[in-house]
Scaffold this motif. Structure first.
Motif, PDB file in Angstrom:
ATOM      1  N   LEU A   1       2.456  -9.854   1.541  1.00 54.31           N
ATOM      2  CA  LEU A   1       1.707 -10.884   0.108  1.00 54.31           C
ATOM      3  C   LEU A   1       2.559 -11.317  -0.330  1.00 54.31           C
ATOM      4  N   SER A   2       4.007 -11.320   0.030  1.00 57.71           N
ATOM      5  CA  SER A   2       4.634 -12.110  -0.906  1.00 57.71           C
ATOM      6  C   SER A   2       5.892 -13.866   0.160  1.00 57.71           C
ATOM      7  N   LYS A   3       4.873 -13.769   1.105  1.00 53.98           N
ATOM      8  CA  LYS A   3       5.475 -14.704   2.001  1.00 53.98           C
ATOM      9  C   LYS A   3       4.797 -16.035   1.187  1.00 53.98           C
ATOM     10  N   PRO A   4       5.249 -17.259   1.427  1.00 54.77           N
ATOM     11  CA  PRO A   4       4.327 -18.410   1.353  1.00 54.77           C
ATOM     12  C   PRO A   4       3.560 -18.748   1.106  1.00 54.77           C
ATOM     13  N   ASN A   5       2.050 -18.177   2.118  1.00 54.89           N
ATOM     14  CA  ASN A   5       0.429 -18.407   1.794  1.00 54.89           C
ATOM     15  C   ASN A   5       0.613 -17.949   0.214  1.00 54.89           C
ATOM     16  N   THR A   6       1.156 -16.826   0.119  1.00 49.33           N
ATOM     17  CA  THR A   6       0.161 -16.995  -0.857  1.00 49.33           C
ATOM     18  C   THR A   6       1.403 -16.319  -2.258  1.00 49.33           C
ATOM     19  N   PHE A   7       2.175 -16.078  -1.808  1.00 49.85           N
ATOM     20  CA  PHE A   7       3.500 -16.038  -3.239  1.00 49.85           C
ATOM     21  C   PHE A   7       3.248 -14.980  -4.161  1.00 49.85           C
ATOM     22  N   LEU A   8       2.900 -13.273  -4.110  1.00 52.89           N
ATOM     23  CA  LEU A   8       2.062 -12.812  -5.003  1.00 52.89           C
ATOM     24  C   LEU A   8       2.594 -11.191  -4.663  1.00 52.89           C
ATOM     25  N   ASP A   9       2.316 -10.516  -5.188  1.00 54.43           N
ATOM     26  CA  ASP A   9       3.355  -8.260  -5.431  1.00 54.43           C
ATOM     27  C   ASP A   9       1.729  -8.151  -5.597  1.00 54.43           C
ATOM     28  N   GLU A  10       1.918  -6.688  -6.441  1.00 52.34           N
ATOM     29  CA  GLU A  10       1.800  -5.671  -6.391  1.00 52.34           C
ATOM     30  C   GLU A  10       0.781  -5.972  -8.246  1.00 52.34           C
ATOM     31  N   GLY A  11       1.962  -6.559  -8.974  1.00 50.67           N
ATOM     32  CA  GLY A  11       2.103  -6.446 -10.102  1.00 50.67           C
ATOM     33  C   GLY A  11       0.569  -7.913 -10.627  1.00 50.67           C
TER      34      GLY A  11
END
Length: 793
Positions: free
Chosen positions: A666-676
């Motif tokens: 999730l945290s990788k450049p394609n998404t840059f997201l996390d659970e929160g």
């Protein structure tokens, strides 16, 4: 003689099958059907009219010792329950009693004591032989009065950092253990921030588990950051002896048998009805003034075990007639009732004043620094007819003059100039590099405050972290990273701005200043915020701290520093410095007001590498959803391909390692997201990353607000004392109730029955009201209170 199972009635057979298939009882061995028992000689005088009794179902151990009796007919409820409590208990001496009907399972434990021993309680499940034997063994250990060992290396022993024993922690643990052994079901600990509530709780848990008085304990927090902190920094201290797990919606079935469960209250709200009522031996609720409110009472009433509330908030008096009390303080009053403290006297108390006077906490002094803008807003209100655009700073005419009081300043409109005044005063009143927590009004206000501090303190803004950072994001990794940096005494950021995230559960001893740039009516919240500075830190030479008050909050709270220096009041004049915006007209006056577009509708994506934080962008929620779902479906990375394959299995629960890999992807450049981020994007704070993966792949949809209400609605009617007739009525109105609440429409009991379709289905209002003894409106109001706040949260 016992009747044969093939002779069982159609009413008894389903219960027998459930006991055998789900709980492992064996017919003719540990499960007896309609066994006849003669009245013993010593009871014949008390029960002269009875020669024998024939209970529907008896559960016994391998030594033929009766453990439980089940009556499966409640035609005459009061008479049947009385029979179980008297002749059945006197003759067979079972520990557990069950009484079943078509709609309910009522349960009674003959070991209950005190006020909680009065009534049967609704449950949704039975117990296995092993579970019953464990409860019996625990009760024997409680009755033995054997001395319980408390690990004073964790709590209650000599603390080298302050040079004395923390004796009060030992007193607290002993008090709770004695209450627990005496059968007290609700307890409250009031211990000020900085006195070690978490370590006290860990030592308590170790003592109960190590002595065999408890097998499984639940620790409830109100934030994910605190759940991680509790497992990693708290219960890790006893991990060799007792395992602990952070329970989520995606792992709770796989982790059911660890000794210590840590759970966020939002998650517990979703899963509590899937756990048996007798699953835990004790529930500890951290920061219970925040974790619990009246609409979450249902969750804790579901579990039949003692509960302990931990709070740093002192008793709050009820409002005088004609005055207002903040909602948070009202919630605290309700919380005290939930933990058996209706009188306002906790089971154990060691407050901030006592902690300071005995040298366990740092003393402080409040210093009031009011700008002329704040004074004007407080006394007369600010008149204005235009604001600046948040980004381009061009003038926006409002069309009419408005007046802004201090309570609304920075909440509705932000004063950019006043943020700079605060930053300048921070520079005057602190030394460079001293740690400061600055509380603002909103996320947008905290961003402006951080910008202003960096403008005043920083020369080089090319690299993060800056001198000041706003800790406001739903990004869990960003918050944890900033907090970890802030905790280090000689590393940036030196100032953090926050609304609520840093008001509780944050252990940063090196903080030298607590600063207020926003008001609150809540005494409880105020004490929590001040409490962020009370920890002593001899390593950095911190033995006291200062409260810098830019809005007159300390005066409003009548806080004189608990006997330290008197209030130091100073009026700050507006300076000549004003931000210039080339090519745009400047409004007249000593300050600028800009619109407050709180970034609630945006997702901030960041890239974190070691000591580097790069804010990538702020994108709309729908755009973030699209990116996540598209990237998930098209990724062919081996780790994600494996997880997507496992997601096809019904009820698969990922391991810790698999969850870590999912979060890493999730945290990788394609998404840059996390659970929160995902929780915010899908408006589902209870969910884990696995829930959102299943949803995005179409394997298991996130429950709608209506579905969430319906699930807890069924838990509600099977937790409280309703008759079969009443439960049938409440089941029939479930759909209309949940639909109205989920769509945020008002609910009125007569309105429900005003619809002829509902009236034909349910019956007339008058008939229904009679079934509820004329109190149906009170039941509807309780339902609205229980579920309404959650639906509109």
């Amino acid at each position: 003689m016992s009747k044969k199972i093939n002779e069982a009635t159609s009413t008894d057979l389903p219960i027998i099958q459930r006991l055998v298939n789900d709980y492992g009882w064996k017919v003719g061995d540990t499960l007896l059907y309609q066994q006849t028992y003669d009245i013993s000689e010593n009871l014949k005088q008390d029960y002269a009219n009875l020669k024998n009794i024939r209970p529907d179902i008896v559960l016994q151990d391998l030594n033929n010792e009766v453990l439980a009796v089940i009556e499966n007919n409640l035609d005459k409820e009061n008479k049947d329950l009385l029979k179980l409590r008297t002749v059945v208990t006197h003759l067979l001496k079972p520990r557990f009693l069950y009484a079943c009907s078509a709609e309910r399972i009522l349960f009674y434990d003959n070991a209950w004591k005190g006020l909680d021993a009065g009534e049967f309680k609704q449950v949704t499940s039975f117990m296995s032989l092993e579970e019953m034997k464990l409860k019996i063994e625990q009760q024997k250990k409680i009755a033995s009065n054997k001395e319980i060992t408390i690990d004073t290396t964790i709590a209650g022993g000599f603390d080298i950092t302050i040079g004395k024993e923390r004796y009060y922690q030992l007193q607290c643990i002993r008090t709770i253990i004695e209450n627990y052994k005496a059968g007290k079901q609700k307890m409250l600990i009031h211990m000020a921030t900085g006195l070690g509530k978490t370590r006290t709780a860990v030592a308590l848990v170790k003592a109960l588990l190590g002595s065999g008085l408890a097998k499984r304990i639940l620790f409830v927090v109100d934030r994910r950051m605190l759940a991680k902190q509790s497992v990693d920094d708290g219960f890790a201290l006893i991990s060799r002896e007792h395992t602990s797990s952070w329970i989520t919606t995606s792992n709770f079935r796989a982790r059911k048998h660890t000794s210590i469960h840590v759970v966020v209250i939002d998650t517990l709200e979703l899963i509590h009805s899937d756990l048996p009522s007798n699953f835990y031996d004790l529930i500890i609720v951290d920061e219970c003034h925040r974790s619990i409110n009246v609409n979450r009472k249902l969750i804790f009433d579901h579990f039949l075990c003692p509960r302990v509330g931990l709070t740093a908030t002192p008793r709050i008096a009820a409002a005088k007639e004609g005055t207002e009390v903040d909602e948070e303080d009202l919630a605290i009053i309700d919380t005290y009732k939930l933990f058996g403290c209706e009188t306002g006297e906790p089971d154990f108390q060691f407050d901030m004043e006592k902690g300071i006077s005995e040298g366990f906490l740092a003393p402080y002094k409040p210093v009031e620094l009011l700008s002329s803008l704040i004074q004007e807003a407080e006394e007369n209100g600010i008149k204005f007819d235009h604001v600046l655009d948040p980004q381009e700073k061009y003038v926006i005419a409002l069309g009419a003059e408005k007046k802004l009081k201090l309570e609304q300043l920075n909440r509705k409109f932000i004063s950019e100039e006043n943020c700079l005044r605060i930053a300048e005063e921070l520079k005057k009143n602190t030394q460079y590099g001293e740690k400061i927590i600055l509380f603002g009004v909103s996320q947008a206000h905290c961003i402006e405050l951080a910008k202003a501090v960096n403008t005043v303190f920083e020369k080089d803004l090319s690299e993060k972290p800056y001198y000041a950072e706003a800790v406001i994001s739903e990004n869990n990794e960003l918050n944890e990273t900033l907090k970890a940096w802030f905790k280090k005494p000689y590393q940036k950021p030196y100032v953090v701005t926050s609304v609520d995230i840093l008001s509780t559960g944050v252990d940063i001893p090196c903080v030298r200043y607590i600063a207020f740039a926003g008001l609150t009516k809540s005494v409880g919240k105020y004490i929590q915020m001040v409490g962020r500075g009370t920890r002593l830190d001899p390593k950095t030479g911190k033995f006291s701290f200062t409260v810098l008050d830019f809005v007159g909050l300390c005066r409003r709270m009548e806080d004189n520093g608990k006997g330290t220096l008197k209030e130091n009041k100073k009026v700050v004049k507006p300076g000549d410095q004003k931000p210039k915006v080339p090519g745009t007209p400047q409004p007249k006056g000593d300050y600028f007001l800009i619109d407050n577009p709180d970034p609630a509708h945006l997702i901030q994506r960041v890239e974190i590498h070691g000591d580097s934080i790069i804010v990538k962008d702020n994108i709309p929620i729908e755009e973030a959803k699209r990116i996540f779902e598209e990237e998930l479906k098209k990724t062919q990375e081996p780790v994600m391909a494996d997880l997507k394959e496992k997601a096809k299995q019904d009820d698969y629960q990922p391991t810790d390692e698999e969850m870590a890999k999912l979060l890493d992807w999730l945290s990788k450049p394609n998404t840059f997201l996390d659970e929160g981020h995902l929780q915010k994007m899908y408006d589902f704070p209870e969910g884990s990353a696995w829930d959102f993966l299943l949803h995005a792949l179409g394997k298991k949809k996130i429950p709608t607000p209506k579905e969430r209400i319906e699930k807890n609605y069924l838990s509600y009617i099977h937790t409280y004392d309703f008759t079969d007739e009443q439960i049938i009525v409440l089941k029939k109105i479930k759909d209309v109730f949940a639909s109205n609440l989920a769509s945020k429409r008002s609910i009125d009991e007569k309105e429900i029955f005003g619809n002829p379709i509902y009236e034909r289905l349910i019956g007339s209002y008058d008939d229904i009201n009679k079934k509820f003894d004329g109190k149906f409106n009170l039941v509807i109001n309780d339902l609205k209170t229980t579920f309404g706040n959650r639906a509109n949260a």
